[in-house]
Write a protein that holds these residues in place. Structure first.
Motif, PDB file in Angstrom:
ATOM      1  N   UNK A  14       0.844  -1.153   0.043  1.00 28.52           N
ATOM      2  CA  UNK A  14       0.205  -0.130   0.157  1.00 28.52           C
ATOM      3  C   UNK A  14       0.825   1.512   0.181  1.00 28.52           C
ATOM      4  N   UNK A  15       1.974   1.383   0.710  1.00 31.72           N
ATOM      5  CA  UNK A  15       2.644   2.493   0.867  1.00 31.72           C
ATOM      6  C   UNK A  15       3.472   2.723  -0.520  1.00 31.72           C
ATOM      7  N   UNK A  16       3.906   1.591  -1.057  1.00 32.43           N
ATOM      8  CA  UNK A  16       4.792   1.857  -2.328  1.00 32.43           C
ATOM      9  C   UNK A  16       3.758   2.227  -3.296  1.00 32.43           C
ATOM     10  N   UNK A  17       2.549   1.666  -3.313  1.00 33.81           N
ATOM     11  CA  UNK A  17       1.555   2.166  -4.422  1.00 33.81           C
ATOM     12  C   UNK A  17       1.334   3.638  -4.308  1.00 33.81           C
ATOM     13  N   UNK A  18       1.105   3.999  -3.279  1.00 35.95           N
ATOM     14  CA  UNK A  18       0.980   5.660  -3.093  1.00 35.95           C
ATOM     15  C   UNK A  18       1.991   6.239  -3.363  1.00 35.95           C
ATOM     16  N   UNK A  19       3.362   5.948  -3.143  1.00 40.44           N
ATOM     17  CA  UNK A  19       4.432   6.522  -3.633  1.00 40.44           C
ATOM     18  C   UNK A  19       4.578   6.541  -4.877  1.00 40.44           C
ATOM     19  N   UNK A  20       4.515   5.507  -5.703  1.00 42.58           N
ATOM     20  CA  UNK A  20       4.873   5.307  -7.181  1.00 42.58           C
ATOM     21  C   UNK A  20       3.584   6.213  -7.816  1.00 42.58           C
ATOM     22  N   UNK A  21       2.526   5.775  -7.302  1.00 43.33           N
ATOM     23  CA  UNK A  21       1.441   6.854  -8.415  1.00 43.33           C
ATOM     24  C   UNK A  21       0.997   8.167  -8.107  1.00 43.33           C
ATOM     25  N   UNK A  22       1.600   8.487  -7.202  1.00 45.32           N
ATOM     26  CA  UNK A  22       1.671  10.093  -6.728  1.00 45.32           C
ATOM     27  C   UNK A  22       3.145  10.679  -7.375  1.00 45.32           C
ATOM     28  N   UNK A  23       4.058   9.932  -7.333  1.00 50.36           N
ATOM     29  CA  UNK A  23       5.575  10.290  -7.558  1.00 50.36           C
ATOM     30  C   UNK A  23       5.688  11.448  -6.457  1.00 50.36           C
ATOM     31  N   UNK A  24       5.313  11.270  -5.090  1.00 50.28           N
ATOM     32  CA  UNK A  24       5.493  12.107  -4.227  1.00 50.28           C
ATOM     33  C   UNK A  24       6.969  11.854  -3.592  1.00 50.28           C
ATOM     34  N   UNK A  25       7.397  12.782  -2.697  1.00 48.87           N
ATOM     35  CA  UNK A  25       8.822  12.816  -2.369  1.00 48.87           C
ATOM     36  C   UNK A  25       9.559  12.084  -1.355  1.00 48.87           C
ATOM     37  N   UNK A  26       8.548  11.735  -0.325  1.00 52.05           N
ATOM     38  CA  UNK A  26       8.842  10.874   0.767  1.00 52.05           C
ATOM     39  C   UNK A  26       7.945   9.539   1.031  1.00 52.05           C
ATOM     40  N   UNK A  27       8.411   8.909   1.733  1.00 53.36           N
ATOM     41  CA  UNK A  27       7.455   7.870   2.135  1.00 53.36           C
ATOM     42  C   UNK A  27       7.290   7.852   3.766  1.00 53.36           C
ATOM     43  N   UNK A  28       6.064   8.087   4.138  1.00 53.42           N
ATOM     44  CA  UNK A  28       5.764   7.971   5.472  1.00 53.42           C
ATOM     45  C   UNK A  28       5.131   6.867   5.895  1.00 53.42           C
ATOM     46  N   UNK A  29       5.451   6.105   6.798  1.00 53.60           N
ATOM     47  CA  UNK A  29       5.061   4.742   7.046  1.00 53.60           C
ATOM     48  C   UNK A  29       3.958   4.977   8.257  1.00 53.60           C
ATOM     49  N   UNK A  30       2.666   4.586   7.817  1.00 55.54           N
ATOM     50  CA  UNK A  30       1.679   4.711   8.986  1.00 55.54           C
ATOM     51  C   UNK A  30       1.857   3.769   9.970  1.00 55.54           C
ATOM     52  N   UNK A  31       1.149   3.841  11.013  1.00 55.00           N
ATOM     53  CA  UNK A  31       1.313   2.916  12.430  1.00 55.00           C
ATOM     54  C   UNK A  31      -0.031   2.779  12.722  1.00 55.00           C
ATOM     55  N   UNK A  32      -0.867   1.739  11.945  1.00 53.97           N
ATOM     56  CA  UNK A  32      -2.014   1.366  12.495  1.00 53.97           C
ATOM     57  C   UNK A  32      -2.634   0.201  12.856  1.00 53.97           C
ATOM     58  N   UNK A  33      -1.830  -0.395  13.695  1.00 54.04           N
ATOM     59  CA  UNK A  33      -1.984  -1.601  14.163  1.00 54.04           C
ATOM     60  C   UNK A  33      -1.769  -1.695  15.831  1.00 54.04           C
ATOM     61  N   UNK A  34      -1.967  -0.575  16.495  1.00 54.80           N
ATOM     62  CA  UNK A  34      -1.500  -0.571  18.077  1.00 54.80           C
ATOM     63  C   UNK A  34      -2.509  -1.552  18.615  1.00 54.80           C
ATOM     64  N   UNK A  35      -3.970  -1.063  18.555  1.00 56.03           N
ATOM     65  CA  UNK A  35      -4.810  -1.973  19.182  1.00 56.03           C
ATOM     66  C   UNK A  35      -4.379  -2.147  20.635  1.00 56.03           C
ATOM     67  N   UNK A  36      -4.330  -3.287  21.200  1.00 59.45           N
ATOM     68  CA  UNK A  36      -3.997  -3.560  22.690  1.00 59.45           C
ATOM     69  C   UNK A  36      -2.670  -4.244  22.740  1.00 59.45           C
ATOM     70  N   UNK A  37      -1.836  -3.878  21.691  1.00 58.93           N
ATOM     71  CA  UNK A  37      -0.425  -4.504  21.813  1.00 58.93           C
ATOM     72  C   UNK A  37       0.331  -4.492  23.099  1.00 58.93           C
ATOM     73  N   UNK A  38       0.056  -3.087  23.620  1.00 55.85           N
ATOM     74  CA  UNK A  38       1.006  -2.880  24.836  1.00 55.85           C
ATOM     75  C   UNK A  38       0.307  -3.293  26.131  1.00 55.85           C
ATOM     76  N   UNK A  39      -0.923  -3.648  26.172  1.00 55.98           N
ATOM     77  CA  UNK A  39      -1.357  -3.772  27.335  1.00 55.98           C
ATOM     78  C   UNK A  39      -1.753  -5.326  27.898  1.00 55.98           C
ATOM     79  N   UNK A  40      -1.116  -5.911  27.455  1.00 58.67           N
ATOM     80  CA  UNK A  40      -1.213  -7.550  27.850  1.00 58.67           C
ATOM     81  C   UNK A  40      -0.785  -7.577  29.521  1.00 58.67           C
ATOM     82  N   UNK A  41      -1.674  -8.094  30.411  1.00 55.17           N
ATOM     83  CA  UNK A  41      -1.399  -8.138  31.808  1.00 55.17           C
ATOM     84  C   UNK A  41      -1.339  -6.753  32.368  1.00 55.17           C
ATOM     85  N   UNK A  42      -2.099  -5.794  31.908  1.00 55.46           N
ATOM     86  CA  UNK A  42      -1.975  -4.442  32.469  1.00 55.46           C
ATOM     87  C   UNK A  42      -3.189  -4.183  32.795  1.00 55.46           C
ATOM     88  N   UNK A  43      -3.879  -3.616  34.047  1.00 56.50           N
ATOM     89  CA  UNK A  43      -5.212  -3.220  34.132  1.00 56.50           C
ATOM     90  C   UNK A  43      -5.161  -1.778  34.782  1.00 56.50           C
TER      91      UNK A  43
END
Length: 320
Positions: free
Chosen positions: A39-68
């Motif tokens: 997805x990131x490379x498709x956006x980069x190639x199709x727009x020909x923009x000048x940088x690649x900004x990698x999104x972070x969309x998977x946080x969910x509860x990955x840091x919460x195991x065992x924490x209340x």
């Protein structure tokens, strides 16, 4: 100039051959690393923009195991995984694979959320986590500080890992500066120190850069307080010029650094014609000048946007 040379000149506030541009949007949270890469490379190639900004969309509860977290004092007991965390490993893999496939062409910046944002949207209280978190900040700020410090220490190490993987710096999403959320004094005590901790780690390395995005959430009408970021160690600053009542020209003078943005992700980018987008891009550049400017959006654009709209802005920036 190639894309890397152009961005390096921009960060140094030097003249570029044309104004660079870049846009980004979120991806589904269940995407695999390979799907994110595609997805990131498709956006980069199709727009020909000048940088690649990698999104972070998977946080969910990955840091919460065992924490209340039920009461404010619980923030004192947070212990987080370091680079063994699945989330870090996925992001590091995405950085490495993107560097392998496109690092010679363009600079690559993984997104890093501020520790306060991660605290608010990672720990689930039931109901509105943000409301409960803000209540904890008011009731027992020292306990919250202890928990956010643990998060910041982890993120600082993750930032080092991303740089080791080949990233050119961070796209840092500064959060919690919305008017009415914290007073200036509360901000200075609770939020700012952790932002600086992570951003300063990046600047420990030569030719590594911080893009500082100043973000306002939807429940706060997308408004933020750019003025609170004046002395941040950023190399390029981005904020919502249409809702923060703070123009690109004001930002250039205030921060003394190059700026990114100008196009409304709630307006012309989704409502205007391709000609409108090109015309607005021309207007911004002619009014601002070519030096110290990167064309982009006020914030993340909708994921279902027609890529041709973004390409129209990228191409228009090269015509001035």
């Amino acid at each position: 100039m190639n894309k890397r040379e152009r961005m390096k000149a921009l960060f140094s506030n030097e003249e570029t051959d044309y104004v660079p541009a870049g846009f980004w949007f979120h991806y589904p949270a269940d995407y695999t690393v390979e799907q994110h890469l595609e997805g990131h490379l498709k956006l980069f190639r199709e727009t020909d923009q000048d940088i690649i900004k990698l999104m972070d969309d998977n946080f969910g509860n990955l840091l919460t195991k065992g924490i209340s977290i039920d009461k404010a004092s619980d923030w004192r007991h947070i212990k987080l995984p370091g680079r063994n965390c699945v989330h870090f490993q996925r992001m590091e893999e995405l950085v490495r694979k993107t560097v392998d496939q496109a690092g010679q062409e363009a600079m690559i910046f993984p997104t890093m959320w501020s520790p306060f944002k991660i605290a608010s949207f990672t720990y689930v209280f039931g109901g509105s986590s943000d409301e409960k978190f803000m209540q904890h900040c008011k009731e027992d700020p020292d306990s919250v500080l202890a928990g956010v410090q643990a998060i910041a220490d982890t993120l600082e190490d993750w930032a080092e890992g991303f740089l080791e993987a080949g990233a050119d710096g961070l796209y840092y999403s500064g959060q919690f500066s919305e008017p009415g959320r914290f007073t200036e004094e509360e901000w200075e005590k609770l939020v700012k120190p952790f932002d600086l901790q992570i951003l300063n780690r990046v600047h420990c390395h030569e030719e590594k850069y911080n893009i500082v995005h100043i973000c306002g959430e939807a429940e706060h009408n997308f408004t933020a307080s750019p003025q609170r970021y004046k002395d941040y160690p950023g190399d390029l600053f981005n904020w919502d010029v249409h809702r923060d009542n703070f123009t690109l020209e004001q930002g250039r003078e205030y921060f003394g650094k190059p700026v990114l943005g100008g196009l409304d992700n709630h307006g012309i980018l989704i409502e205007g014609s391709l000609e409108d987008i090109a015309g607005e891009t021309h207007r911004i550049i002619k009014g601002f000048g070519k030096k110290g400017l990167m064309i982009g959006a006020d914030c993340t654009v909708p994921a279902d946007i027609d890529i041709n709209r973004l390409r129209a802005a990228v191409m228009a920036a090269r015509e001035v």
